[in-house]
Design an enzyme around this catalytic site. Structure first.
Site, mmCIF file in Angstrom:
data_model
loop_
_atom_site.group_PDB
_atom_site.id
_atom_site.type_symbol
_atom_site.label_atom_id
_atom_site.label_comp_id
_atom_site.label_asym_id
_atom_site.label_seq_id
_atom_site.Cartn_x
_atom_site.Cartn_y
_atom_site.Cartn_z
ATOM 1 N N LYS A 78 1.034 -1.097 0.331
ATOM 2 C CA LYS A 78 0.155 -0.186 0.209
ATOM 3 C C LYS A 78 1.041 0.973 -0.342
ATOM 4 C CE LYS A 78 -3.606 2.183 2.539
ATOM 5 N NZ LYS A 78 -4.391 1.842 3.495
ATOM 6 N N SER A 152 -9.829 1.395 2.119
ATOM 7 C CA SER A 152 -8.757 2.469 1.495
ATOM 8 C C SER A 152 -7.419 1.469 1.430
ATOM 9 C CB SER A 152 -8.189 3.257 3.084
ATOM 10 O OG SER A 152 -7.456 2.909 3.650
ATOM 11 N N SER A 176 -11.270 0.366 7.849
ATOM 12 C CA SER A 176 -11.025 0.126 5.936
ATOM 13 C C SER A 176 -10.833 -0.660 5.372
ATOM 14 C CB SER A 176 -10.659 1.325 5.120
ATOM 15 O OG SER A 176 -9.349 1.598 5.435
#
Length: 178
Positions: A78, A152, A176
């Site tokens: 990420k 997210s 999330s």
């Protein structure tokens, strides 16, 4: 590459041991697959180039699957988690910086033989719940185009769901990731 290739750790280890593939071949195929999918799904903010992948692959050349528990395992990160030499944006181009060192977990995974494929899209600053708040584009659902991908860490989940990474790193700011 077969779109249904099994990227589970045991399956990859067996394929490497049997000589059915190599980390170089597999990572090149996965990188090409990710590049082809990215315009539609927006899963990566930064997909590592062949040159950026080379140090990770070269480190495996003189090693064997028996020596490293994550030998040649592709993973995604990420883009709010640092990978040395690759910009971290948190999906905000004005925030971008290029770290000199990787996050501790990323360093540990690489030391165990895992190969980073790229930095995944996310809701800006990881403050969204559905993967649609990024200037790099909305992360499309891997199964149903009318739905968001969710969370997210949407790009990270897509990297696994679309079969370009065995696992992906994400974060869970306010639920999330769940």
């Amino acid at each position: 590459m077969n779109d249904t290739f099994d990227l589970r750790l045991d399956t990859l280890r067996a394929a490497y041991v049997a000589g059915e593939t190599t980390p170089r071949r597999l990572i090149a195929e996965l990188r090409d697959k990710a590049a082809a999918l990215n315009p539609e799904f927006k899963l990566f903010i930064h997909l590592l180039t062949t040159e950026e992948l080379e140090p990770y692959l070269a480190a495996l050349d003189a090693r064997s699957p028996a020596e490293l528990p994550l030998y040649g395992i592709p993973f995604a990160i990420k883009d709010n988690i640092d990978l040395a030499g690759i910009p971290t944006t948190a999906a905000c181009p004005a925030f971008a910086y290029t770290p000199e060192t990787s996050a501790t977990l990323v360093e540990q995974l690489i030391a165990l033989g895992a190969v980073p494929l790229g930095k995944c899209n996310l809701d800006q600053f990881a403050t969204g719940l559905n993967g649609t708040r990024s200037p790099y584009g909305e992360c499309r659902n891997s199964v149903h185009p009318d739905y968001p991908s969710g969370g997210s860490s949407a790009g990270s989940s897509l990297a696994v769901a679309l079969g370009v990474a065995s696992f992906a790193l994400g974060t869970d700011t306010a639920g999330s990731g769940r």
